[in-house]
Design an enzyme around this catalytic site. Structure first.
Site, PDB file in Angstrom:
ATOM      1  N   LYS A  42      80.571  81.266  -2.080  1.00  0.00           N
ATOM      2  CA  LYS A  42      80.771  79.822  -2.114  1.00  0.00           C
ATOM      3  C   LYS A  42      79.499  79.082  -2.542  1.00  0.00           C
ATOM      4  O   LYS A  42      79.480  77.846  -2.579  1.00  0.00           O
ATOM      5  CB  LYS A  42      81.217  79.325  -0.744  1.00  0.00           C
ATOM      6  CG  LYS A  42      82.601  79.805  -0.322  1.00  0.00           C
ATOM      7  CD  LYS A  42      82.997  79.227   1.015  1.00  0.00           C
ATOM      8  CE  LYS A  42      84.361  79.728   1.464  1.00  0.00           C
ATOM      9  NZ  LYS A  42      85.448  79.164   0.649  1.00  0.00           N
ATOM     10  N   SER A  43      78.450  79.826  -2.865  1.00  0.00           N
ATOM     11  CA  SER A  43      77.184  79.187  -3.232  1.00  0.00           C
ATOM     12  C   SER A  43      77.312  78.230  -4.419  1.00  0.00           C
ATOM     13  O   SER A  43      76.704  77.149  -4.402  1.00  0.00           O
ATOM     14  CB  SER A  43      76.116  80.243  -3.508  1.00  0.00           C
ATOM     15  OG  SER A  43      75.764  80.919  -2.327  1.00  0.00           O
ATOM     16  N   THR A  81      72.471  88.467  -2.836  1.00  0.00           N
ATOM     17  CA  THR A  81      73.319  88.851  -1.716  1.00  0.00           C
ATOM     18  C   THR A  81      73.613  90.352  -1.791  1.00  0.00           C
ATOM     19  O   THR A  81      73.016  91.075  -2.593  1.00  0.00           O
ATOM     20  CB  THR A  81      74.597  87.985  -1.686  1.00  0.00           C
ATOM     21  OG1 THR A  81      75.313  88.250  -0.483  1.00  0.00           O
ATOM     22  CG2 THR A  81      75.483  88.228  -2.885  1.00  0.00           C
ATOM     23  N   LYS A 102      69.383  92.706  -1.461  1.00  0.00           N
ATOM     24  CA  LYS A 102      68.278  92.020  -0.783  1.00  0.00           C
ATOM     25  C   LYS A 102      67.044  92.900  -0.587  1.00  0.00           C
ATOM     26  O   LYS A 102      65.930  92.390  -0.490  1.00  0.00           O
ATOM     27  CB  LYS A 102      68.756  91.461   0.562  1.00  0.00           C
ATOM     28  CG  LYS A 102      69.779  90.349   0.413  1.00  0.00           C
ATOM     29  CD  LYS A 102      70.199  89.766   1.738  1.00  0.00           C
ATOM     30  CE  LYS A 102      71.262  88.696   1.550  1.00  0.00           C
ATOM     31  NZ  LYS A 102      71.639  88.051   2.829  1.00  0.00           N
ATOM     32  N   ASN A 152      66.282  87.062  -0.237  1.00  0.00           N
ATOM     33  CA  ASN A 152      67.584  86.550  -0.665  1.00  0.00           C
ATOM     34  C   ASN A 152      67.443  85.426  -1.689  1.00  0.00           C
ATOM     35  O   ASN A 152      68.424  84.833  -2.098  1.00  0.00           O
ATOM     36  CB  ASN A 152      68.413  86.069   0.537  1.00  0.00           C
ATOM     37  CG  ASN A 152      67.883  84.786   1.137  1.00  0.00           C
ATOM     38  OD1 ASN A 152      66.690  84.663   1.412  1.00  0.00           O
ATOM     39  ND2 ASN A 152      68.754  83.810   1.342  1.00  0.00           N
ATOM     40  N   ASP A 156      67.213  83.443   4.768  1.00  0.00           N
ATOM     41  CA  ASP A 156      68.228  83.882   5.729  1.00  0.00           C
ATOM     42  C   ASP A 156      67.783  83.633   7.164  1.00  0.00           C
ATOM     43  O   ASP A 156      68.591  83.231   8.010  1.00  0.00           O
ATOM     44  CB  ASP A 156      68.525  85.379   5.553  1.00  0.00           C
ATOM     45  CG  ASP A 156      69.542  85.654   4.453  1.00  0.00           C
ATOM     46  OD1 ASP A 156      70.289  84.721   4.096  1.00  0.00           O
ATOM     47  OD2 ASP A 156      69.587  86.790   3.959  1.00  0.00           O
ATOM     48  N   GLY A 193      74.544  95.955  12.261  1.00  0.00           N
ATOM     49  CA  GLY A 193      74.143  96.126  10.869  1.00  0.00           C
ATOM     50  C   GLY A 193      72.651  96.385  10.732  1.00  0.00           C
ATOM     51  O   GLY A 193      71.872  96.109  11.656  1.00  0.00           O
ATOM     52  N   ALA A 230      70.377  91.156   5.580  1.00  0.00           N
ATOM     53  CA  ALA A 230      70.679  90.043   6.472  1.00  0.00           C
ATOM     54  C   ALA A 230      70.306  90.395   7.907  1.00  0.00           C
ATOM     55  O   ALA A 230      69.737  89.567   8.638  1.00  0.00           O
ATOM     56  CB  ALA A 230      72.157  89.671   6.380  1.00  0.00           C
TER      57      ALA A 230
END
Length: 283
Positions: A17-18, A64, A68, A89, A104, A129, A133
């Site tokens: 959506k950037s 993204t 990264k 990022n 981020d 994760g 990120a």
């Protein structure tokens, strides 16, 4: 003269959506410029940067999944925060030099500020994760006094990430354990701040959901999902149903995008347009 432009690169990238965010701000500020998404496979990352380095209209790119960390050896230098985190990022071109930044970390913290302004006897974050990120999130939360628990499918990667911190306050757990019921007395959580963060692509459109039994989530814990497509992931829906405070990935996306926009276009996004921007992004 060609108008300046920036991009977001990744693989996959269709969900990003950037472009909506940056074009919204460009329009509101009346600035000339453009912002687009670009599918770049890992094998093509070096060629992409070489090509863009020579384009005077290209101001840089957001980076993204999965680039990264892959981007690090391909750029000229990192700012101090990106160097400490070990992930970038944002890539900005200044003359012939490509500089990596990390937004981020501050973008992630932005929606947590009301909770962080309070005092707590203990702060604990369970971070799911180990990618770029997750690294940024871990460093941001460490600086805010959190004990960290890294939960990952690859325990070796989780151990390596945990080793970057004081191991008396950085622990590792297997992803598979999240799906199993936990018999545990969480005790009094009134003076604690607990956070559960999904920093993986699990739950993203086209990906399987994060398998989690909520007995593994402390009562009252904030559940934060970095995924923003869909906005209401299965994790957030389940957390909301159980009465947990939730933070969606759109909050982090917009927070980090503010910093990127200033790098690319040299202007501050209009803060008074946040409601209109969110309406656009959730339409």
């Amino acid at each position: 003269m060609t108008a300046p432009y920036a991009e977001v690169i990744g693989d996959p990238i269709a969900q990003s959506k950037s472009p909506l965010i940056h074009k919204f701000w460009l329009d509101r500020l009346g600035l000339s410029g453009d912002y687009a998404r670009r599918l770049v496979a890992p094998a093509d990352l070096a060629a992409y940067l070489t090509e863009r380095r020579g384009d005077p209209a290209w101001r840089g790119c957001n980076v993204t999944i999965p680039h990264k960390q892959l981007v690090l050896p391909l750029i000229d230098r990192l700012d101090p925060l990106a160097e400490r985190i070990g992930a970038a990022n944002i890539v900005v071109r200044e003359g012939d030099v490509l500089i990596g930044h990390n937004s981020d970390a501050p973008g992630f913290l932005e929606p947590l500020k009301p909770w962080l302004a309070e005092r707590h006897l203990l702060r604990t974050a369970r971070i799911i994760g180990t990618g770029g990120a997750a690294r940024a999130i871990a460093h941001a939360l460490w600086d805010e006094g959190f004990t960290l628990v890294f939960i990952a499918r690859d325990s070796a990667k989780a151990e390596l990430l945990a080793n970057e911190f004081d191991r008396s306050h950085a622990h590792v757990g297997p992803l598979s354990a999240l799906a199993e019921p936990l018999t545990f007395d969480w005790g009094d959580t009134d003076e604690r701040l607990d956070l559960v963060v999904n920093a993986t692509s699990l739950g993203m459109t086209g990906q399987p959901p994060l398998a989690i039994d909520f007995s593994n989530v402390p009562p009252g814990a904030i559940v934060y999902d970095a995924v923003y497509a869909p906005l209401e992931t299965p994790l957030l829906a389940a957390a909301r149903e159980r009465g947990h405070p939730v933070v969606d990935g759109l909050r982090m996306l917009v927070g980090q995008a503010r910093i990127a926009f200033e790098h690319f276009f040299g202007a501050t996004p209009p803060a008074d347009a946040d409601a209109d921007l969110r309406a656009l992004l959730t339409a």
